[in-house]
Design a protein around this motif. Structure first.
Motif, PDB file in Angstrom:
ATOM      1  N   ARG A 157      21.784 -75.389  50.908  1.00 51.17           N
ATOM      2  CA  ARG A 157      22.835 -75.747  51.859  1.00 51.17           C
ATOM      3  C   ARG A 157      22.349 -75.656  53.308  1.00 51.17           C
ATOM      4  NH1 ARG A 157      28.520 -75.555  51.776  1.00 51.17           N
ATOM      5  NH2 ARG A 157      28.511 -74.600  49.680  1.00 51.17           N
ATOM      6  N   ALA A 158      21.629 -74.577  53.650  1.00 52.94           N
ATOM      7  CA  ALA A 158      21.219 -74.363  55.043  1.00 52.94           C
ATOM      8  C   ALA A 158      20.306 -75.484  55.539  1.00 52.94           C
ATOM      9  CB  ALA A 158      20.514 -73.012  55.186  1.00 52.94           C
ATOM     10  N   SER A 159      19.407 -75.958  54.691  1.00 57.17           N
ATOM     11  CA  SER A 159      18.506 -77.040  55.105  1.00 57.17           C
ATOM     12  C   SER A 159      19.249 -78.369  55.217  1.00 57.17           C
ATOM     13  CB  SER A 159      17.345 -77.164  54.114  1.00 57.17           C
ATOM     14  OG  SER A 159      16.481 -76.053  54.232  1.00 57.17           O
ATOM     15  N   ILE A 160      20.215 -78.597  54.347  1.00 54.59           N
ATOM     16  CA  ILE A 160      21.030 -79.816  54.439  1.00 54.59           C
ATOM     17  C   ILE A 160      21.828 -79.804  55.738  1.00 54.59           C
ATOM     18  CG2 ILE A 160      22.973 -81.072  53.411  1.00 54.59           C
ATOM     19  CD1 ILE A 160      21.969 -80.128  50.666  1.00 54.59           C
ATOM     20  N   GLU A 161      22.410 -78.666  56.052  1.00 51.70           N
ATOM     21  CA  GLU A 161      23.179 -78.561  57.299  1.00 51.70           C
ATOM     22  C   GLU A 161      22.284 -78.702  58.524  1.00 51.70           C
ATOM     23  OE1 GLU A 161      25.120 -74.828  56.786  1.00 51.70           O
ATOM     24  OE2 GLU A 161      26.759 -75.667  55.562  1.00 51.70           O
ATOM     25  N   ALA A 162      21.061 -78.174  58.455  1.00 51.80           N
ATOM     26  CA  ALA A 162      20.131 -78.309  59.578  1.00 51.80           C
ATOM     27  C   ALA A 162      19.729 -79.762  59.782  1.00 51.80           C
ATOM     28  CB  ALA A 162      18.887 -77.452  59.334  1.00 51.80           C
ATOM     29  N   ALA A 163      19.514 -80.493  58.684  1.00 52.69           N
ATOM     30  CA  ALA A 163      19.134 -81.905  58.787  1.00 52.69           C
ATOM     31  C   ALA A 163      20.219 -82.724  59.466  1.00 52.69           C
ATOM     32  CB  ALA A 163      18.848 -82.470  57.396  1.00 52.69           C
ATOM     33  N   LEU A 164      21.473 -82.349  59.266  1.00 51.14           N
ATOM     34  CA  LEU A 164      22.597 -83.116  59.803  1.00 51.14           C
ATOM     35  C   LEU A 164      23.151 -82.534  61.099  1.00 51.14           C
ATOM     36  CD1 LEU A 164      24.319 -83.944  56.426  1.00 51.14           C
ATOM     37  CD2 LEU A 164      23.280 -85.576  58.011  1.00 51.14           C
ATOM     38  N   LEU A 217      19.440 -85.957  52.523  1.00 51.51           N
ATOM     39  CA  LEU A 217      18.885 -85.126  51.458  1.00 51.51           C
ATOM     40  C   LEU A 217      17.357 -85.152  51.505  1.00 51.51           C
ATOM     41  CD1 LEU A 217      20.322 -83.467  49.267  1.00 51.51           C
ATOM     42  CD2 LEU A 217      19.973 -85.384  47.698  1.00 51.51           C
ATOM     43  N   ILE A 218      16.784 -86.311  51.783  1.00 53.58           N
ATOM     44  CA  ILE A 218      15.321 -86.421  51.896  1.00 53.58           C
ATOM     45  C   ILE A 218      14.817 -85.556  53.043  1.00 53.58           C
ATOM     46  CG2 ILE A 218      13.424 -88.009  52.421  1.00 53.58           C
ATOM     47  CD1 ILE A 218      15.116 -90.233  51.069  1.00 53.58           C
ATOM     48  N   LEU A 219      15.434 -85.697  54.210  1.00 50.25           N
ATOM     49  CA  LEU A 219      15.011 -84.913  55.370  1.00 50.25           C
ATOM     50  C   LEU A 219      15.211 -83.422  55.110  1.00 50.25           C
ATOM     51  CD1 LEU A 219      13.981 -84.711  58.239  1.00 50.25           C
ATOM     52  CD2 LEU A 219      16.304 -85.176  59.067  1.00 50.25           C
ATOM     53  N   ALA A 254      28.387 -83.714  50.613  1.00 51.87           N
ATOM     54  CA  ALA A 254      29.558 -84.427  51.138  1.00 51.87           C
ATOM     55  C   ALA A 254      30.168 -83.681  52.317  1.00 51.87           C
ATOM     56  CB  ALA A 254      30.588 -84.616  50.029  1.00 51.87           C
ATOM     57  N   GLN A 255      30.264 -82.377  52.210  1.00 51.89           N
ATOM     58  CA  GLN A 255      30.838 -81.584  53.305  1.00 51.89           C
ATOM     59  C   GLN A 255      29.945 -81.638  54.542  1.00 51.89           C
ATOM     60  OE1 GLN A 255      31.538 -77.455  52.370  1.00 51.89           O
ATOM     61  NE2 GLN A 255      32.254 -76.963  54.412  1.00 51.89           N
ATOM     62  N   ALA A 256      28.632 -81.472  54.334  1.00 50.37           N
ATOM     63  CA  ALA A 256      27.700 -81.502  55.470  1.00 50.37           C
ATOM     64  C   ALA A 256      27.687 -82.880  56.131  1.00 50.37           C
ATOM     65  CB  ALA A 256      26.297 -81.123  55.001  1.00 50.37           C
ATOM     66  N   TRP A 257      27.777 -83.934  55.329  1.00 52.82           N
ATOM     67  CA  TRP A 257      27.788 -85.295  55.877  1.00 52.82           C
ATOM     68  C   TRP A 257      29.050 -85.521  56.717  1.00 52.82           C
ATOM     69  CZ3 TRP A 257      24.394 -88.951  56.720  1.00 52.82           C
ATOM     70  CH2 TRP A 257      24.821 -90.255  57.015  1.00 52.82           C
TER      71      TRP A 257
END
Length: 384
Positions: free
Chosen positions: A333-340, A250-252, A231-234
């Motif tokens: 977290r780092a991969s989620i932030e990178a995707a976004l 999340l998939i990416l 939610a924060q990263a989005w």
């Protein structure tokens, strides 16, 4: 005569008042100023202990100069009744006031023995370690693979101790099935897990657990943490990201997680996949193909076959022109932030470079040259 008596009494009262005031000032300074401890210690506070017993232990270990002042200070600050059981790191030179705060604040143990159940992508391990207060570093006492190696007696003894902290540590890129399997193999937990949580929905991290705790409670904690991270990263996503929903993010992110273990590369890998999605290109990533074969239940343990790269499955990104339908692991977290928030590049390709990282390319010719270098490295390694 009476005047003389009254005068003497008044003088005595003033002297006593000054003495009392002096004692209070001295006691306050003793309570607040740095203490005599030369090296950090690990203070054990057993369940049911009192501030009196703790003050005596601290005085014996040379952490406080006066046990009575320590107890009075704890009483005056109304913290004496808030004493917590556990193992607490007391830093060198800590004041009595700081020590009282440490032993009454609560939260997890800050020193002592830890049993850590480590869940990695390819294997699981149990580690017993103890914090050395002098160096503030953990010293490993034992390590073994559960269900593969014999249980180490050091582990059994640590688990029996009342003040041992127990952790469940999950690495980035581990699948939900693997996490459930690991929890089911920890025999001191309770509760039956009815179904494997959705892939990608559990946050890789280190979690404090306890004997008798329900496995479903641990999974719920992991899921809640992943929800907060996503939610924060989005909310902080870049304006031009190519994913349309948090689930797509999340998939990416799970693909990015499986493609690189090098932290500095995540932004570049994310940019490659983002650029490909913008151009309508297939992602052509092996980890998605592998997930289509294993469904996240264990590891493949071999290379991909050409027939598998051509087989049409919902996760084969060499065939499908978009993201797969689900994440392929639990990203951190780092991969989620990178995707976004991918890096802004014109990169479209990458391949292993033989150092654990990747060689990136903008054109197919550049990529083919990088692939040729990698094939040469592979051939040399196989020959050796």
């Amino acid at each position: 005569m009476w005047r003389h008596v009254v005068s003497n009494a008044l003088t005595l009262a003033i002297v006593i008042l000054f003495l009392v005031g002096g004692v209070i000032v001295w006691g306050t300074s003793q309570y607040k100023e740095g203490g005599p401890l030369a090296e950090a210690i690990c203070l054990q506070v057993p369940s049911g202990a009192s501030m009196g017993s703790v003050s005596a232990d601290l005085a014996e270990q040379g952490a406080v100069s006066n046990a009575r002042i320590f107890r009075l200070g704890a009483d005056y600050s109304e913290k004496a009744s808030q004493l917590k059981a556990g193992s607490f790191l007391i830093e060198a030179g800590a004041s009595m006031e700081q020590i009282v705060d440490v032993v009454t604040r609560g939260g997890r143990n800050t020193c002592g023995t830890e049993v850590v159940f480590r869940v990695g992508v390819t294997r699981k391990q149990v580690q017993v370690r103890e914090l050395d207060p002098a160096t503030n570093r953990y010293v490993e006492q034992a390590r073994f693979e559960p269900q593969v190696e014999p249980v180490d007696p050091v582990y059994t003894a640590a688990l029996d101790a009342s003040d041992t902290l127990i952790r469940f540590a999950v690495a980035e890129g581990v699948t939900s099935w693997t996490i459930v399997e690991a929890l089911n193999n920890i025999d001191f937990l309770s509760g039956e897990i009815a179904a494997v949580p959705s892939e990608g929905s559990l946050a890789p991290d280190s979690y404090e657990i306890s004997k008798g705790q329900d496995r479903n409670e641990i999974l719920a904690d992991m899921a809640a943490r992943q929800e907060r991270i996503l939610a924060q990263a989005w909310a902080e996503r870049a304006d031009d990201v190519e994913v349309e929903t948090p689930q797509e993010a999340l998939i990416l992110a799970s693909i990015i997680e499986k493609e690189t273990a090098v932290a500095e590369e995540r932004g570049q890998v994310a940019s490659v996949f983002t650029n490909r999605l913008k151009r309508g290109m297939r992602l052509q990533t092996d980890p998605t193909v592998i997930y289509g074969i294993t469904k996240g239940e264990g590891i493949l343990g071999r290379g991909l076959r050409r027939s598998e790269l051509r087989a049409e499955t919902p996760w084969n990104t060499y065939v499908i022109p978009a993201l797969p339908p689900t994440p392929i692991a639990n990203p951190g977290r780092a991969s989620i932030e990178a995707a976004l928030n991918p890096e802004s590049t014109d990169l479209l390709f990458f391949v292993a470079d033989g150092t654990g990282g990747h060689a990136f390319a903008r054109t197919l010719d550049e990529h083919n040259a990088n692939v040729a270098k990698w094939r040469k490295i592979e051939a040399e390694r196989n020959a050796n």
